[in-house]
Design an enzyme around this catalytic site. Structure first.
Site, PDB file in Angstrom:
ATOM      1  N   HIS A 160       0.812  -1.214   0.000  1.00 18.58           N
ATOM      2  CA  HIS A 160       0.000   0.000   0.000  1.00 18.58           C
ATOM      3  C   HIS A 160       0.847   1.265   0.000  1.00 18.58           C
ATOM      4  O   HIS A 160       0.331   2.349  -0.266  1.00 18.58           O
ATOM      5  CB  HIS A 160      -0.960  -0.002   1.192  1.00 18.58           C
ATOM      6  CG  HIS A 160      -0.285   0.198   2.517  1.00 18.58           C
ATOM      7  ND1 HIS A 160       0.069  -0.836   3.343  1.00 18.58           N
ATOM      8  CD2 HIS A 160       0.097   1.321   3.165  1.00 18.58           C
ATOM      9  CE1 HIS A 160       0.621  -0.376   4.441  1.00 18.58           C
ATOM     10  NE2 HIS A 160       0.652   0.942   4.361  1.00 18.58           N
ATOM     11  N   ASP A 191       0.424  -7.675   1.392  1.00 14.38           N
ATOM     12  CA  ASP A 191       0.772  -6.275   1.592  1.00 14.38           C
ATOM     13  C   ASP A 191       2.286  -6.077   1.630  1.00 14.38           C
ATOM     14  O   ASP A 191       2.833  -5.448   2.538  1.00 14.38           O
ATOM     15  CB  ASP A 191       0.146  -5.748   2.873  1.00 14.38           C
ATOM     16  CG  ASP A 191       0.109  -4.221   2.909  1.00 14.38           C
ATOM     17  OD1 ASP A 191       0.527  -3.593   1.912  1.00 14.38           O
ATOM     18  OD2 ASP A 191      -0.321  -3.656   3.925  1.00 14.38           O
ATOM     19  N   SER A 269       4.828   2.356   7.927  1.00 10.51           N
ATOM     20  CA  SER A 269       4.550   1.220   7.052  1.00 10.51           C
ATOM     21  C   SER A 269       5.786   0.831   6.257  1.00 10.51           C
ATOM     22  O   SER A 269       6.431   1.672   5.635  1.00 10.51           O
ATOM     23  CB  SER A 269       3.410   1.575   6.092  1.00 10.51           C
ATOM     24  OG  SER A 269       2.227   1.824   6.790  1.00 10.51           O
TER      25      SER A 269
END
Length: 424
Positions: A160, A191, A269
């Site tokens: 993402h 992911d 992230s």
């Protein structure tokens, strides 16, 4: 004659009040102070006797009479000794604190250079107007350097973070130059994204990170990245709170995940999660937010990371996680077990439907009771032993556990395939 009391607080230690009063012209009077903590925070006063002075007795927590002469000199000497001891104690505590800070900094410093900041420009498609795209958006995240089996130079981050990318640039710690990066593989299910940089100057003087084993409960971990709130690198420390199958929000798939109580904010992230040995034990990728939630972050563990990398090496791209292709039901009801003629003590799950195009259609059919997988007993609630039955992992979707003692789950068994073999 009224007395005035002056209070002094220093280093969380209460000094006794200083008694100030007018002095006679002929006979000088001296006051001796003894810095001791109060008893119950109360300081009582007694009447001053003629020819005596007021001194502080911290042991009793009161002010009482004392004689002049040698006793006052001895108390003054004790006061100086106590002050020197307190000063040495604080100096020793400060030195220990500095040593601990230096130790932590020296522990993480060799690995921080491999953590880079990612600058991405996203352009999402417009499904209402397929002939055009939406407006460009900018985002920042984290990535870290790893090395392939043949010396390949890679960057790992979240999918993402670079999804619908138009341009990706990365910047090393302490450097103002941004390098252009390109995507090698994108795994929406797990992911994860694999990047590389063609410029050799980007990789000079940096050692890639090494992967460690799956952590255990209460293991201390450190999350390193570039979250919101600043431009420099950030480190948050916590412990492993839970290990179970977790829903991956980006891919809408349930895979093995590790829950930690370290803060994971926007920008973290793709950042690595370190154990005490300096090994990377996972990738930070999502957090749980809400008014009733505090310090709940999730990490992609190394078994899922290894599957992603192994799949890329075997196929040149990420092919995903296969599904078992069945719908199953728990068999916690004794009446249901009796209806399927199961003996006492037998456990398993009921197969309700089999996808006719799946590989399981050749072996399973509706109304079958699946009792074990790969030698692991399946409980009636759909759980299987995890780490020698020390825990039980709940499986709510399909992903396959690899052949290791740490991961055994049903029906998670079929979603993690052997990427190096031609079968499956």
């Amino acid at each position: 004659m009224s007395l005035q009391q002056c209070w002094v607080w220093r280093h969380q230690r209460a000094f006794a009040p200083t008694i100030c009063r007018p002095q006679p012209e002929r006979v000088p009077t001296y006051v001796t102070l003894q810095p001791k903590p109060f008893v119950n925070g109360v300081l009582e006063q007694r009447q001053q006797q003629p020819g005596q002075q007021l001194v502080c007795r911290a042991a009793a927590g009161e002010v009482g009479p004392s004689k002049r002469g040698k006793r006052s000199g001895k108390q003054a000497q004790q006061q100086q000794q106590h002050q020197h001891a307190a000063s040495d104690e604080w100096s020793h505590m400060d030195a220990e604190s500095e040593d601990m800070d230096d130790e932590e900094e020296n522990f993480l410093a060799p690995y921080m250079d491999a953590v880079v900041k990612v600058y991405c420009v996203h352009t999402e498609p417009n499904y209402s107007l397929p002939w055009q795209r939406k407006r460009q958006e900018n985002s920042t995240s984290t990535a870290f350097m790893v090395e392939g089996p043949k010396g390949e130079r890679w960057l790992l981050t979240n999918a993402h973070s670079v999804d619908y990318h138009t341009q990706i640039k990365v910047k090393r710690r302490g450097d103002d130059q941004k390098f252009l990066a390109r995507v090698l593989a994108l795994g929406v299910d797990c992911d994860m994204a694999l990047l590389t940089v063609d410029d050799d100057a980007f990789w000079e003087g940096v050692e890639p990170l090494e992967f460690g084993p799956l952590p255990k409960l209460q293991d201390t971990v450190a999350v390193v990245g570039y979250p919101i709130g600043g431009d420099t690198i950030s480190v948050t420390v916590g412990v492993v709170s839970r290990i179970e199958v977790t829903e991956y929000t980006h891919g809408s798939l349930d895979l093995l995940g590790v829950q930690i109580d370290a803060a994971i904010n926007g920008g973290n992230s793709g950042g690595p999660v370190f154990n005490r040995r300096g090994q990377c034990v996972g990738i930070a990728f999502q957090g749980l937010s809400g008014s009733d939630v505090e310090n709940v972050g999730y990490v992609i563990p190394t078994p899922v990371v290894n599957h992603f990398l192994t799949d890329y090496l075997a196929n040149g791209k990420f092919t995903g996680f296969p599904a078992l292709g069945v719908q199953w039901q728990r068999m916690e009801s004794d009446a249901l077990k009796q209806a399927y003629k199961m003996r006492s003590g037998q456990k398993g799950v009921l197969i309700r439907r089999v996808n006719p195009t799946s590989a399981a259609a050749q072996q399973l059919r509706a109304d079958d009771v699946l009792m074990s997988f790969d030698g692991q007993e399946i409980a009636s609630d759909g759980t299987v032993p995890f780490r020698w039955a020390s825990q039980r992992s709940t499986c709510r979707s399909a992903w396959l556990g690899i052949h290791m003692q740490a991961i055994r789950a049903f029906p998670c068994c079929m979603a993690h395939k052997y990427t190096g073999t031609p079968r499956l």
